[in-house]
Design a protein around this motif. Structure first.
Motif, PDB file in Angstrom:
ATOM      1  N   LEU A  24       0.887  -1.150   0.179  1.00 34.31           N
ATOM      2  CA  LEU A  24      -0.087  -0.082   0.055  1.00 34.31           C
ATOM      3  C   LEU A  24       0.832   1.161  -0.122  1.00 34.31           C
ATOM      4  N   VAL A  25       0.691   2.159  -1.038  1.00 30.28           N
ATOM      5  CA  VAL A  25       1.314   3.541  -0.981  1.00 30.28           C
ATOM      6  C   VAL A  25       0.654   4.306  -0.116  1.00 30.28           C
ATOM      7  N   LYS A  26       1.214   4.958   0.832  1.00 29.12           N
ATOM      8  CA  LYS A  26       0.492   6.136   1.666  1.00 29.12           C
ATOM      9  C   LYS A  26       0.909   7.463   1.102  1.00 29.12           C
ATOM     10  N   GLU A  27       0.130   8.335   0.786  1.00 29.76           N
ATOM     11  CA  GLU A  27       0.498   9.538   0.223  1.00 29.76           C
ATOM     12  C   GLU A  27       0.686  10.652   1.312  1.00 29.76           C
ATOM     13  N   ALA A  64      -7.323  10.641 -11.643  1.00 27.34           N
ATOM     14  CA  ALA A  64      -6.125   9.845 -11.939  1.00 27.34           C
ATOM     15  C   ALA A  64      -6.659   8.651 -11.399  1.00 27.34           C
ATOM     16  N   CYS A  65      -7.319   7.618 -12.334  1.00 31.52           N
ATOM     17  CA  CYS A  65      -7.834   6.329 -11.587  1.00 31.52           C
ATOM     18  C   CYS A  65      -7.438   5.179 -12.603  1.00 31.52           C
ATOM     19  N   GLY A  66      -7.444   3.980 -12.176  1.00 32.20           N
ATOM     20  CA  GLY A  66      -7.026   2.856 -13.077  1.00 32.20           C
ATOM     21  C   GLY A  66      -5.699   2.149 -12.821  1.00 32.20           C
ATOM     22  N   VAL A  67      -5.222   1.450 -13.445  1.00 30.09           N
ATOM     23  CA  VAL A  67      -4.075   0.982 -13.386  1.00 30.09           C
ATOM     24  C   VAL A  67      -2.711   1.618 -14.346  1.00 30.09           C
ATOM     25  N   TYR A  68      -1.657   1.621 -13.693  1.00 28.56           N
ATOM     26  CA  TYR A  68      -0.650   2.369 -14.583  1.00 28.56           C
ATOM     27  C   TYR A  68       0.687   1.836 -13.908  1.00 28.56           C
ATOM     28  N   PHE A  69       1.691   1.989 -14.817  1.00 29.83           N
ATOM     29  CA  PHE A  69       3.035   1.361 -14.457  1.00 29.83           C
ATOM     30  C   PHE A  69       3.963   2.627 -14.581  1.00 29.83           C
ATOM     31  N   VAL A 123       0.991   0.359 -10.116  1.00 29.76           N
ATOM     32  CA  VAL A 123       0.160   1.139  -9.386  1.00 29.76           C
ATOM     33  C   VAL A 123      -1.242   1.014  -9.677  1.00 29.76           C
ATOM     34  N   SER A 124      -2.207   0.822  -8.775  1.00 31.09           N
ATOM     35  CA  SER A 124      -3.594   0.920  -8.954  1.00 31.09           C
ATOM     36  C   SER A 124      -4.051   1.720  -8.126  1.00 31.09           C
ATOM     37  N   ARG A 128      -8.719   7.953  -1.001  1.00 31.85           N
ATOM     38  CA  ARG A 128      -8.079   7.208  -2.048  1.00 31.85           C
ATOM     39  C   ARG A 128      -7.350   5.951  -1.873  1.00 31.85           C
ATOM     40  N   ILE A 129      -7.273   5.110  -2.544  1.00 31.10           N
ATOM     41  CA  ILE A 129      -6.644   3.787  -2.136  1.00 31.10           C
ATOM     42  C   ILE A 129      -5.487   3.519  -3.277  1.00 31.10           C
ATOM     43  N   ILE A 130      -4.216   3.688  -2.866  1.00 28.37           N
ATOM     44  CA  ILE A 130      -3.130   3.416  -4.115  1.00 28.37           C
ATOM     45  C   ILE A 130      -2.208   2.160  -3.590  1.00 28.37           C
ATOM     46  N   ASN A 131      -2.774   0.973  -4.382  1.00 34.73           N
ATOM     47  CA  ASN A 131      -2.142  -0.268  -4.178  1.00 34.73           C
ATOM     48  C   ASN A 131      -0.709  -0.363  -5.321  1.00 34.73           C
TER      49      ASN A 131
END
Length: 319
Positions: free
Chosen positions: A204-207, A220-225, A240-241, A253-256
């Protein structure tokens, strides 16, 4: 936030009256406007286009399709915002503000005037809107409307639009009789880098960035790299999701994330991320934990793409 969210897309004078009342300010609405506008002008110079917007604007311009901006802001403010973005003033066929018509949104006047100045029938126009008042104005103008909500927690209210998407990267012009975009490379889309800072713990990425709200927009939603630099000066590839979760009473916001190379055991290291490729959006209107999962297929696509020239050069300078 509830007080401010209700003002999204509102006319400036009306918004100023509400702000003075809501916060019991010792100012008249006009004094508030005069005080705040210099701060806004400074911020407009720092504003960045939402992910996918430059891509769409250049695509439409390339194919000779007229498009305009019609905003509830005053005309001079709209022009200042547009002028702050490279090339935009030349791309837009028409630029309109609320002072160009009798009534602003949700009245259809702005969109009808834009169609008139472009020399087209209103029924042949497509509106792309981020505010509810804008969606209502487009519907009232008898135009097709695509909503890209600025407030994910109010997604249900945008269902009156003809179509709702989470990101401009999910917009498919061919659905509306426009030329299709053909810029995907190896099942992914090269994008202008999206930067944010955070720390990584157990996937999990914590902003943590003070300005993450502006660096990482709602859309900025979706799956990226992309690429990540750690404070240890190590650079690794990352998938990153980015999604939103409202299941616990508050919308957050949830950033996995997971690493393509390097260890997933890194804990609480400061990191700076540059996302350079887009893999997919989320199919449902409301996010679910299943939607936001990073799939093995996502990792394979990212690994196959990230060293290609279309992606790798974008990640060479993270700062």
């Amino acid at each position: 936030m509830d007080k401010e969210n209700k003002r999204l897309g509102m006319l400036q004078d009306k918004a100023a009256i509400g702000i003075v009342e809501d916060y019991d300010l010792p100012l008249t609405p006009q004094q508030y406007i005069e005080s705040i506008m210099p701060m806004f002008h400074e911020k407009w110079l720092q504003a960045k286009p939402l992910p996918g917007v430059n891509r769409l604007i250049k695509h439409l311009h390339k194919h000779g399709i007229p498009f305009s901006v019609a905003s509830n802001s005053a005309r001079k403010n709209v022009e200042a915002k547009v002028s702050a973005q490279r090339g935009w003033k030349e791309y837009f066929s028409v630029i309109l503000g609320s002072d160009d018509v009798k009534s602003g949104k949700p009245s259809p006047d702005l969109f009808l005037e834009a169609a008139n100045r472009m020399g087209v029938e209103a029924s042949s126009c497509l509106v792309i809107e981020d505010s509810l008042v804008g969606v209502k104005a487009g519907m009232a103008a008898n135009m097709k409307v695509v909503a890209v909500p600025s407030i994910e927690s109010e997604l249900d209210k945008f269902s009156i639009a003809d179509h709702v998407i989470h990101s401009f990267l999910d917009f498919q012009p061919q659905q509306w009789g426009l030329p299709p975009l053909g810029d995907w490379v190896n099942k992914a889309l090269p994008i202008e880098p999206i930067h944010f800072k955070g720390s990584y713990t157990n996937g999990l990425v914590k902003e943590i960035s003070d300005n993450v709200a502006s660096d990482l927009p709602v859309q900025a939603c979706g799956v990226y790299f992309g690429w990540v630099d750690f404070d240890s000066h190590e650079r690794v590839k990352i998938v990153v999701s980015i999604s939103w979760d409202g299941s616990h009473g508050s919308f957050r916001r949830i950033i996995n994330a997971c690493f393509i190379n390097g260890s997933n055991e890194i804990v609480d290291h400061l990191m700076e991320v540059a996302l350079v490729g887009y893999i997919r959006g989320f199919p449902t209107k409301q996010f679910s934990s299943i939607d936001a999962e990073i799939l093995d297929q996502d990792k394979l696509i990212a690994e196959a793409c990230i060293d290609l020239a279309e992606y790798s050069y974008l990640g060479c300078n993270i700062s």
